[in-house]
Scaffold this active site. Sequence first.
Site, PDB file in Angstrom:
ATOM      1  CG  ASN A  27      12.282  -2.579   5.719  1.00 26.02           C
ATOM      2  OD1 ASN A  27      11.325  -2.592   6.696  1.00 26.02           O
ATOM      3  ND2 ASN A  27      12.125  -3.196   5.024  1.00 26.02           N
ATOM      4  CD  GLN A  83       8.888  -8.815  -2.620  1.00 24.28           C
ATOM      5  OE1 GLN A  83       8.844  -7.600  -1.390  1.00 24.28           O
ATOM      6  NE2 GLN A  83       8.742 -10.244  -1.452  1.00 24.28           N
ATOM      7  N   GLY A  89       4.825 -11.243  -4.847  1.00 24.74           N
ATOM      8  CA  GLY A  89       4.970 -11.056  -2.693  1.00 24.74           C
ATOM      9  C   GLY A  89       4.594  -9.697  -2.784  1.00 24.74           C
ATOM     10  CD  GLN A  90       3.691  -4.666  -5.715  1.00 26.36           C
ATOM     11  OE1 GLN A  90       3.726  -4.733  -6.427  1.00 26.36           O
ATOM     12  NE2 GLN A  90       4.265  -2.603  -5.655  1.00 26.36           N
ATOM     13  CB  THR A  91       2.904  -6.736   0.951  1.00 29.95           C
ATOM     14  OG1 THR A  91       4.219  -5.796   1.941  1.00 29.95           O
ATOM     15  CG2 THR A  91       3.347  -8.258   1.195  1.00 29.95           C
ATOM     16  CB  VAL A  92       3.077  -1.411   0.063  1.00 27.17           C
ATOM     17  CG1 VAL A  92       2.690  -0.520   0.422  1.00 27.17           C
ATOM     18  CG2 VAL A  92       3.535  -2.273   1.826  1.00 27.17           C
ATOM     19  CG  HIS A  94       4.331   3.564  -3.568  1.00 27.09           C
ATOM     20  ND1 HIS A  94       4.246   4.345  -2.354  1.00 27.09           N
ATOM     21  CD2 HIS A  94       4.783   4.209  -4.249  1.00 27.09           C
ATOM     22  CE1 HIS A  94       4.925   5.597  -2.900  1.00 27.09           C
ATOM     23  NE2 HIS A  94       5.655   5.277  -3.884  1.00 27.09           N
ATOM     24  CG  HIS A  96       8.575  -1.432  -2.105  1.00 30.34           C
ATOM     25  ND1 HIS A  96       7.322  -1.556  -2.333  1.00 30.34           N
ATOM     26  CD2 HIS A  96       8.874  -2.264  -0.749  1.00 30.34           C
ATOM     27  CE1 HIS A  96       7.222  -2.299  -1.667  1.00 30.34           C
ATOM     28  NE2 HIS A  96       8.124  -3.100  -1.287  1.00 30.34           N
ATOM     29  CG  HIS A  98      13.056  -5.206   0.004  1.00 30.59           C
ATOM     30  ND1 HIS A  98      12.382  -4.644   1.025  1.00 30.59           N
ATOM     31  CD2 HIS A  98      11.738  -5.388  -0.691  1.00 30.59           C
ATOM     32  CE1 HIS A  98      11.219  -4.935   0.837  1.00 30.59           C
ATOM     33  NE2 HIS A  98      10.770  -5.507  -0.241  1.00 30.59           N
TER      34      HIS A  98
END
Length: 148
Positions: A27, A83, A89-92, A94, A96, A98
């Site tokens: 990350n 997210q 709250g997903q910022t990308v 794609h 994923h 965490h």
Amino acid sequence: MTTYFGPWLIRQSEIFFTTELSFALVNLKPVLPGHVLVCPKRIVPRVKDLTKEEFTDLWLSAQRISSVVEKHFNGDGITFAIQDGKNAGQTVEHVHIHIIPRKKFDFENNDQIYNEIEKEREPRSYEEMEKESSELRPLFEENKNNTF
């Protein structure tokens, strides 16, 4: 092979684990030591858009990766977080997961980690990321055929 995380090109030196359908990377802005991401190779914005094969591979990969990073970073638990969608709250865009190794008292309140995931953090250097990935990669190469 060219690998993207959403719109960002990922250096192969940041990737420490791959399967036919998934990959894991260190990350850029970890919440805690060992905070890594596992993603499908295909850029898919939402969990509901994954094929059954991608979904299965992603979670089997997460299971294996979590076991290794928990041990490597001396954790005694794991937080898995997804997210899924902008309002979550997903910022990308794609999918994923965490994967964050946890230790007793790493936060005063265990659920504080979800607030920390949302916060803006300073990015690490590529050298730091490459070093961590280089430490993790052999842990998977040694046991390619084992689940754990």
